[in-house]
Every structure is written in structure tokens, then in C-alpha cells.
Design an enzyme around this catalytic site. Structure first.
Site, mmCIF file in Angstrom:
data_model
loop_
_atom_site.group_PDB
_atom_site.id
_atom_site.type_symbol
_atom_site.label_atom_id
_atom_site.label_comp_id
_atom_site.label_asym_id
_atom_site.label_seq_id
_atom_site.Cartn_x
_atom_site.Cartn_y
_atom_site.Cartn_z
ATOM 1 N N LYS A 1 0.870 -1.182 0.000
ATOM 2 C CA LYS A 1 0.000 0.000 0.000
ATOM 3 C C LYS A 1 0.900 1.223 0.000
ATOM 4 O O LYS A 1 2.046 1.155 0.460
ATOM 5 C CB LYS A 1 -0.885 0.027 1.255
HETATM 6 P P1 NAD Z 1 -12.945 7.135 -3.578
HETATM 7 O O1 NAD Z 1 -12.014 8.200 -3.189
HETATM 8 O O2 NAD Z 1 -13.245 6.904 -5.013
HETATM 9 O O3 NAD Z 1 -14.352 7.303 -2.824
HETATM 10 C C1 NAD Z 1 -14.463 7.437 -1.441
HETATM 11 C C2 NAD Z 1 -15.901 7.828 -1.123
HETATM 12 O O4 NAD Z 1 -16.062 7.853 0.298
HETATM 13 C C3 NAD Z 1 -16.292 9.219 -1.616
HETATM 14 O O5 NAD Z 1 -17.640 9.187 -2.052
HETATM 15 C C4 NAD Z 1 -16.157 10.086 -0.360
HETATM 16 O O6 NAD Z 1 -16.961 11.240 -0.408
HETATM 17 C C5 NAD Z 1 -16.648 9.107 0.674
HETATM 18 N N1 NAD Z 1 -16.231 9.426 2.038
HETATM 19 C C6 NAD Z 1 -15.025 9.866 2.468
HETATM 20 N N2 NAD Z 1 -15.064 10.055 3.801
HETATM 21 C C7 NAD Z 1 -16.292 9.707 4.205
HETATM 22 C C8 NAD Z 1 -16.950 9.706 5.457
HETATM 23 N N3 NAD Z 1 -16.315 10.100 6.570
HETATM 24 N N4 NAD Z 1 -18.242 9.289 5.516
HETATM 25 C C9 NAD Z 1 -18.880 8.896 4.389
HETATM 26 N N5 NAD Z 1 -18.315 8.885 3.166
HETATM 27 C C10 NAD Z 1 -17.048 9.305 3.086
HETATM 28 O O7 NAD Z 1 -12.346 5.783 -2.907
HETATM 29 P P2 NAD Z 1 -12.659 4.286 -3.335
HETATM 30 O O8 NAD Z 1 -11.619 3.831 -4.291
HETATM 31 O O9 NAD Z 1 -14.108 4.137 -3.653
HETATM 32 O O10 NAD Z 1 -12.325 3.523 -1.963
HETATM 33 C C11 NAD Z 1 -13.289 3.396 -0.914
HETATM 34 C C12 NAD Z 1 -12.834 2.279 0.011
HETATM 35 O O11 NAD Z 1 -12.729 1.055 -0.719
HETATM 36 C C13 NAD Z 1 -11.464 2.487 0.648
HETATM 37 O O12 NAD Z 1 -11.462 1.904 1.929
HETATM 38 C C14 NAD Z 1 -10.538 1.703 -0.268
HETATM 39 O O13 NAD Z 1 -9.324 1.308 0.371
HETATM 40 C C15 NAD Z 1 -11.422 0.520 -0.567
HETATM 41 N N6 NAD Z 1 -11.063 -0.229 -1.784
HETATM 42 C C16 NAD Z 1 -10.952 0.396 -2.999
HETATM 43 C C17 NAD Z 1 -10.666 -0.345 -4.130
HETATM 44 C C18 NAD Z 1 -10.608 0.274 -5.509
HETATM 45 O O14 NAD Z 1 -10.465 -0.471 -6.472
HETATM 46 N N7 NAD Z 1 -10.761 1.571 -5.643
HETATM 47 C C19 NAD Z 1 -10.441 -1.727 -4.021
HETATM 48 C C20 NAD Z 1 -10.565 -2.335 -2.786
HETATM 49 C C21 NAD Z 1 -10.886 -1.570 -1.676
#
Ligand code: NAD
Length: 412
Positions: A105
């Protein structure tokens, strides 16, 4: 009361798996220690000429089963402990889905929303050049995470390729298609969350058609998960982002159309609710898809969903988890539920290596095959060992890494 950190959570989960696998203290020592951690200064010249210096991190938690693999996060909360925790989870996730990877990461403690496009590019290129010696298609392959997307991956790929003297698409995944990205990567994590949700409903005996779903986070994971569960016949009743949530919309496309035009999810005519209220809605499925530590000892008690599917990484603390388990809520853990992203990242890396690209159907079918196999294995171990799905997923993932350590032996 001290705050439960993502690293505390990850270490507690690992400790439990080590005990359940009857591993030794020597195993704990190697499994609980990251292989390589790098902290770098990332100076940025702002558009107004001011220089700011951010902290950048890259953690290669494990390289035992293959190159390190994991996303890059731009968020003010990024620090070394969080990065180690998330790299640890990537390690068990890749092993659980049997991908030939270790876990990694990275990130920068910056608010991505505060950056102009050119600032974002300069910051990304400087960060890439700082971590350049330890990344590469055979060493460590970054991908998008919170606050980064395919544009960042294109800049990383370009910075690395300029140094190499030729195009190296396999250095990152989650790239734009024209640079060697994979069809189906953008939706992959959400697609995997939807497959996990469908299977969890089946196991709980809840009809898929009309099952109600609330989703916290409307980013790359939350949005695509919403689209995919809706396609399967479920009803998304509430979504939220960092500013709060809404309910009462017709369908997910209505929210997305508004988001694309206005940059927010405040669809006119919809009712607003707080992120806390969203967590506590009376729904069949709750999908936390934002940040860590959303479900804690404080917020878990009032959760009424029958199933929690962890789209985010580490959204539930150990105390929150214990409460959900006591309430009989089926929790599909992060390392299983959100593994679709790294599975299709693996497909992208394979396609880049082969220089031969698959059609969307092939990507989706292969994703489904790998996810269904992992879900079945987790269900079987959970039933056989009488443990939760999280414990089961860790027993499988940690067990595979421990076995790989044993077989490779300790050098020298
Ligand atoms: P992103 O930045 O695209 O989206 C994050 C979302 O969460 C946004 O809508 C933001 O407004 C919202 N957010 C942030 N803080 C918040 C809060 N306090 N309360 C409510 N909503 C909040 O990120 P993402 O890629 O969608 O990742 C989201 C999660 O999924 C993370 O934990 C990430 O590690 C995990 N993840 C992502 C992927 C990927 O392929 N992108 C894969 C596996 C896991």
C-alpha cells in the site's frame, strides 16, 4: 478511551488467525512484520508558487508469493501505521483469492480535492520518482485507491517509462484502457462487492429481488457496487458521501447523473440523512464503502442490517465486529468482499505481460469464477471450524502466506 486504529484492527485479526492456525511465535514474528517500508518527502510547488512538503509512504508488506501489490491513497489521514495496516490486508486478500502476489500500500497525506490538475500531476510524478527504485512490474505494482484514479496511474506509468526508456504498462494497474488498462477494471471492486452481496443473501435465505441496500461512500467502489446490485434486482435505498447521505431517489443513475453535473449527491426532492443515520437504517444489506473505522463499538449497536458487506478496507473495528457477530449479522469481510479490484488488476497485469487483451465478457467471467471460489472456500471453512467469515477468510489467507514462508525457508 483510545481510538482503535486500522493497524490495531489488522494486528488483532492476524493474531487471531495465527492462534486458530496453531502457528508458532516464530510465524507470528515474520507474519506481523512488514518486509519493507519507505517514507519519502514529497515537495509540491503550488500553482501560486508556494512550496509545500507532504509525507509519502510505500509499504511492501509481503513479497513471499510474488510481487507486492496495492493501491495508492491521497488523503489527509494517511500515515505509516495506516499504510502498514492496509498493506497487511492486501497480503491476506491476494492469498485468499490465490493471486501470485504479496501485498503493498502507499499514499500521501494530502487532500486530493485541494489539488488542481497540474498540482496533482506534479505531486504524483515527484512521489513516483521517490519510490521508483522499489516499484516495477516484477517488484511492486501500484493501483488507485481513495483520492487517486486512472489519471494518477497514467502519470505513474509515464514517469516510470521515461526513466526506463520504453513504455512499461505493467508497472501499475487501473490505467486508462488506451495505455494498457483492462476492460472491466473500473467497475471490478463494485462488481465483486455485488457478487458477495448476492451470495450472502442466498446464504441468509433472503430473496435477491427487492432486497434493500444502503451504501456509505459514493466513490469508485460505492458507485459501481450500487449499479451492480441494482442490476441484480436489489433496491438501493440510501447512499452517502463525505458530506452526508440521501434517500428517496428513484434509482442509482438518477444520483449519478446529478453527481456528474453538480459534483454532489444532493438530488432535488430527496430526503437527507447523516452518515450515522445511514449506518442505522432498517435494510437487508449495509455496504460501508468509504474509509476505515466506520463501524465501531459506538456505531455497531444500532445497526439493523442483516448483512454487512465491507466494500471499504478495515471499516469495522474488532469491538464493532464483536457486536455485529453477537447480533447475528453476517459480515462479509473486506479481504473477500472488495477483492474484485485486485483480481481484475491481476488480469490487467497478465494482459500487459502477454500484450494480448481480453474482451469484457472474459474479464467478468474470470472475475466471477475467482470470487465464487473464494466465497465458497470461506463459507466452507466458516462452517467446518465454526468461525466467522472474517476469521475464515484470514485463516485461508494467512495460512497460505505462512505455508509459503515455510516452503521458501529463511535466508540465509
Ligand atoms: P474514492 O475516493 O473513489 O471514494 C471514497 C468515497 O467515500 C467518496 O464518495 C467520499 O466522499 C466518501 N467518504 C469519504 N469520507 C467519508 C466519510 N467520513 N463518511 C462517508 N463517506 C465518506 O475511494 P474508493 O476507491 O471508492 O475507496 C473506498 C474504500 O474502498 C477504501 O477503503 C478503499 O481502500 C477501498 N477499496 C478500494 C478499491 C478500488 O479499487 N478503488 C479496491 C478495494 C478496496
Amino acid at each position: 478511551m483510545t481510538k482503535e486504529s486500522a493497524l490495531d484492527t489488522a494486528r488483532a485479526q492476524l493474531r487471531r488467525a495465527v492462534e486458530q492456525l496453531h502457528l508458532t511465535e516464530n510465524d507470528w514474528q515474520t507474519l506481523s512484520t512488514p518486509r519493507r517500508v519507505l517514507e519519502v518527502a514529497v515537495p509540491l510547488r503550488r500553482d501560486n508558487g508556494k512550496i509545500e512538503v507532504y509525507n509519502g509512504f510505500r509499504v511492501q508488506y509481503s513479497t513471499t508469493r510474488g510481487p507486492a501489490k496495492g493501491g495508492i491513497r491521497y488523503h489527509p489521514s494517511v500515515d505509516m501505521d495506516e499504510t502498514i495496516a492496509l498493506a497487511m490486508l492486501m497480503t491476506w486478500k491476494c492469498a485468499l483469492t490465490n493471486l501470485p502476489y504479496g501485498g503493498a500500500k502507499g499514499g500521501i497525506n494530502v487532500d486530493s480535492n485541494s489539488l488542481s490538475e497540474s498540482e496533482n500531476e506534479r505531486l504524483t510524478r515527484r512521489y513516483t520518482s521517490e519510490i521508483l527504485p522499489i516499484i516495477g512490474p516484477e517488484r511492486d505494482i501500484p493501483a488507485p485507491d481513495v483520492g487517486t484514479d486512472e489519471r494518477n496511474m497514467a502519470w505513474i506509468m509515464d514517469t516510470y517509462s521515461v526513466q526506463a526508456g520504453y513504455a512499461v504498462p505493467g508497472v501499475v494497474t487501473g490505467k486508462p484502457i488506451v495505455l494498457g488498462g483492462s476492460l472491466g477494471r473500473a467497475s471490478a471492486t463494485g462488481d465483486g462487492v455485488a457478487i458477495s452481496t448476492r451470495e450472502a443473501l442466498r446464504i441468509k435465505g433472503i430473496p435477491i429481488a427487492g432486497a434493500t441496500v444502503a451504501i456509505q461512500g459514493f466513490g469508485k467502489v460505492g458507485y459501481w457496487a450500487a449499479i451492480a446490485v441494482e442490476k441484480m434486482g436489489m433496491k438501493v435505498v440510501a447512499v452517502s458521501d463525505v458530506t452526508g447521505g440521501i434517500t428517496g431517489f428513484e434509482n442509482v443513475s438518477q444520483v449519478w447523473d446529478h453527481f456528474r453535473k453538480e459534483g454532489n449527491i444532493n438530488v432535488p426532492g430527496c430526503d437527507h440523512l447523516s452518515n450515522d443515520e445511514l449506518l442505522h437504517l432498517e435494510v437487508d444489506v449495509l455496504i460501508p464503502a468509504a474509509l476505515s473505522d466506520a463501524i465501531t463499538s459506538h456505531s455497531a449497536n444500532d445497526i439493523k442490517a442483516k448483512i454487512v458487506v465491507e466494500g471499504a478496507n478495515a471499516p469495522t473495528t474488532p469491538e464493532g465486529d464483536a457486536i455485529l457477530n453477537d447480533k447475528g449479522i453476517l459480515v462479509v469481510p473486506d479481504i473477500l468482499a472488495n477483492s474484485g479490484g485486485v483480481v481484475v488488476s491481476y488480469f490487467e497485469w497478465v494482459q500487459d505481460k502477454q500484450k494480448f487483451f481480453w474482451d469484457l465478457l472474459e474479464v467478468k467471467e474470470n472475475l466471477s469464477t475467482i470470487m465464487m471460489k473464494a466465497i465458497k472456500e470461506v463459507e466452507e471453512v466458516s462452517n467446518r471450524e465454526k468461525v466467522t467469515w472474517r476469521e475464515s477468510a484470514h485463516i485461508i489467507g494467512v495460512g497460505r502466506v505462512a505455508q509459503a514462508h515455510k516452503l521458501r525457508g529463511l535466508y540465509p
